[in-house]
Design an enzyme around this catalytic site. Structure first.
Site, PDB file in Angstrom:
ATOM      1  CD  GLU A   1      -4.761   7.412   9.619  1.00  0.00           C
ATOM      2  OE1 GLU A   1      -4.652   8.486  10.252  1.00  0.00           O
ATOM      3  OE2 GLU A   1      -3.774   6.800   9.174  1.00  0.00           O
TER       4      GLU A   1
ATOM      5  CE  LYS B   1       0.313   1.004   7.982  1.00  0.00           C
ATOM      6  NZ  LYS B   1      -0.015  -0.307   7.540  1.00  0.00           N
TER       7      LYS B   1
ATOM      8  CB  SER C   1       4.407  -4.566   4.237  1.00  0.00           C
ATOM      9  OG  SER C   1       3.306  -5.337   3.791  1.00  0.00           O
TER      10      SER C   1
HETATM   11  C1  LIG Z   1      -0.793  -0.662   6.367  1.00  0.00           C
HETATM   12  C2  LIG Z   1      -0.193  -1.819   5.691  1.00  0.00           C
HETATM   13  C3  LIG Z   1       0.021  -1.830   4.298  1.00  0.00           C
HETATM   14  C4  LIG Z   1      -0.430  -0.711   3.388  1.00  0.00           C
HETATM   15  O1  LIG Z   1       0.055   0.540   3.682  1.00  0.00           O
HETATM   16  P1  LIG Z   1       1.241   1.228   2.867  1.00  0.00           P
HETATM   17  O2  LIG Z   1       1.274   2.599   3.380  1.00  0.00           O
HETATM   18  O3  LIG Z   1       0.888   1.140   1.414  1.00  0.00           O
HETATM   19  O4  LIG Z   1       2.459   0.460   3.170  1.00  0.00           O
HETATM   20  C5  LIG Z   1       0.644  -2.915   3.727  1.00  0.00           C
HETATM   21  N1  LIG Z   1       1.024  -3.978   4.475  1.00  0.00           N
HETATM   22  C6  LIG Z   1       0.838  -4.013   5.810  1.00  0.00           C
HETATM   23  C7  LIG Z   1       1.272  -5.209   6.566  1.00  0.00           C
HETATM   24  C8  LIG Z   1       0.217  -2.942   6.462  1.00  0.00           C
HETATM   25  O5  LIG Z   1       0.042  -2.992   7.772  1.00  0.00           O
END
Ligand SMILES: *Cc1c(COP(=O)(O)O)cnc(C)c1O
Length: 386
Positions: free
Chosen positions: A108, A86, A375
């Site tokens: 949000e 993010k 992620s």
């Molecule tokens: C927010 C988040 C996601 C999902 O959001 P995407 O926009 O699909 O990437 C996935 N993994 C983590 C660790 C997140 O914080």
């Protein structure tokens, strides 16, 4: 990829009252202008390196590779500042907000990762930040609420609806429209009306560019497959974008099957969705029999959203994506397995991508290279809430 006026084939666009459309078209123009400026690009690159800790490691997961029978690399977005991908997006949008002279950021959040990232960049830039968060998510994600407050942000509890991400976006947008002149709306995923899907993807595509560069150095070739979990789709698009034209690189989009496809309690938007409208854009969305937006569900708050990136919807329609899914239970098992085999605790969201590979390991041969986009980091505790 063609995306004039913010369309990705039949998806995308702006479906909002004309006075808001004007504001968004103006934002799109401003973005087109700043992204071409060398000063903006240099500052973005500098902050990726000096603030976000990029490039993130591409880590060869040796014991996990033995377990699944192919070469597995983890793209370690969990090692970024604030613990997820993010931060890449908020650095870009934060610089844009600063360029526009905005005095307030409205955001949000679902799991709280985007809220923490937005609060972080707001603190860095010295801009006030309001984060809208569903009541249920606030309860489940206390550590992130604490972090946002520590960073000086105001966390606004959203009581309406299910108290999850969709309701938080509804409330944040509603409040933003009252203060559009002063505020910048910082969206956390590659969703929403034009120009957000394009902006967020542009700020995340660094992930796939790094994967290509890092793999060329270590393996001298492209990956066989890139696997990413899908909430709104920003970490997936970020990892995929560099490879969209490389037709022999498989792009695997793993959605949350929640309590199971047949239970109806899931977030299989690409897998089961139909074309529809949500939050001011057209995309594949989950609808009930009456054509209303259906509740999504996942134990991973960050994946619990009934819409998805319009660009991913188009890629799905074009047959460019391989769709995968993992239930809550499979994600938790994968979470434990990766933690025990590699000493890397993934976010429950990311564990869905790990689960896909565990379920589908027979598909891949010994010499295949599979990159899992990790992620975010996990293991920071969650509350038990309704
Ligand atoms: C927010 C988040 C996601 C999902 O959001 P995407 O926009 O699909 O990437 C996935 N993994 C983590 C660790 C997140 O914080």
């Amino acid at each position: 990829m063609k995306n004039e006026n913010g369309y990705f084939g039949e998806f995308g666009g702006i479906y909002l009252p004309s006075y808001i459309e004007k504001i968004l078209l103006n934002l799109a123009e401003e973005y087109e202008y700043v992204k071409k400026r060398k000063a903006f690009r240099d500052e973005l690159k500098r902050l990726y390196r000096t603030y976000a800790n990029r490039p993130s490691l591409l880590y060869f997961a040796e014991r996990f590779s033995t377990e699944v029978g192919c070469k597995v690399y983890l793209k370690r977005e969990d090692l970024n500042h604030t613990g997820a991908h993010k931060i890449n997006n908020v650095i870009g949008q934060g610089l844009l907000a600063k360029h526009l002279g905005k005095k307030r950021i409205i955001a949000e959040t679902g799991a709280g990762q985007h809220g923490v990232a937005a609060a972080t960049i707001a603190a860095y830039l010295g801009i006030q930040c309001d984060v809208y968060m569903g009541e249920r998510d606030i309860c489940a994600q206390k550590p992130n609420v604490y972090r946002m407050k520590m960073l000086g942000a105001r966390v606004v509890a959203v009581l309406q609806g299910q108290g999850t991400l969709k309701d938080a976006i509804d409330a944040a947008l509603e409040n933003y429209l009252r203060v559009v002149d002063k505020a910048y709306y910082m969206l956390g995923s590659a969703v929403g009306p034009h120009p957000y899907p394009i902006m967020v993807r542009d700020f995340q595509k660094v992930v796939g560019e790094e994967i290509a560069f890092q793999l060329r150095k270590t393996e001298g070739r492209m990956p066989t497959s890139i696997v990413a979990c899908i909430g709104g789709g920003s970490n997936a698009l970020g990892a995929f974008y560099r490879f969209i034209d490389k037709k022999d690189v498989e792009l695997v989009a793993v959605e949350p099957a929640g309590k199971g496809r047949l239970s109806g309690r899931h977030g299989l938007v690409l897998g089961t969705g139909v074309r529809g409208e949500i939050h001011g854009y057209k995309s594949l969305v989950m609808k009930d029999k009456k054509g209303r937006i259906k509740k999504s569900y996942s134990a991973a708050s960050g994946l619990d959203y009934p819409g998805v990136s319009p660009e991913l919807s188009m890629l799905k329609r074009n047959g460019r994506l391989t769709l995968g899914e993992a239930t809550d239970k499979e994600a938790v098992e994968a979470f434990v397995k990766l933690s025990r085999l590699e000493g890397v605790i993934p976010a429950l969201e990311s564990a869905h991508a790990v689960a896909y590979l565990l379920k589908n390991k027979k598909k891949y041969k010994e010499n295949d290279i599979v990159v899992i986009n990790l992620s975010g980091r996990g293991g920071q505790g969650r509350g038990k809430c309704l």
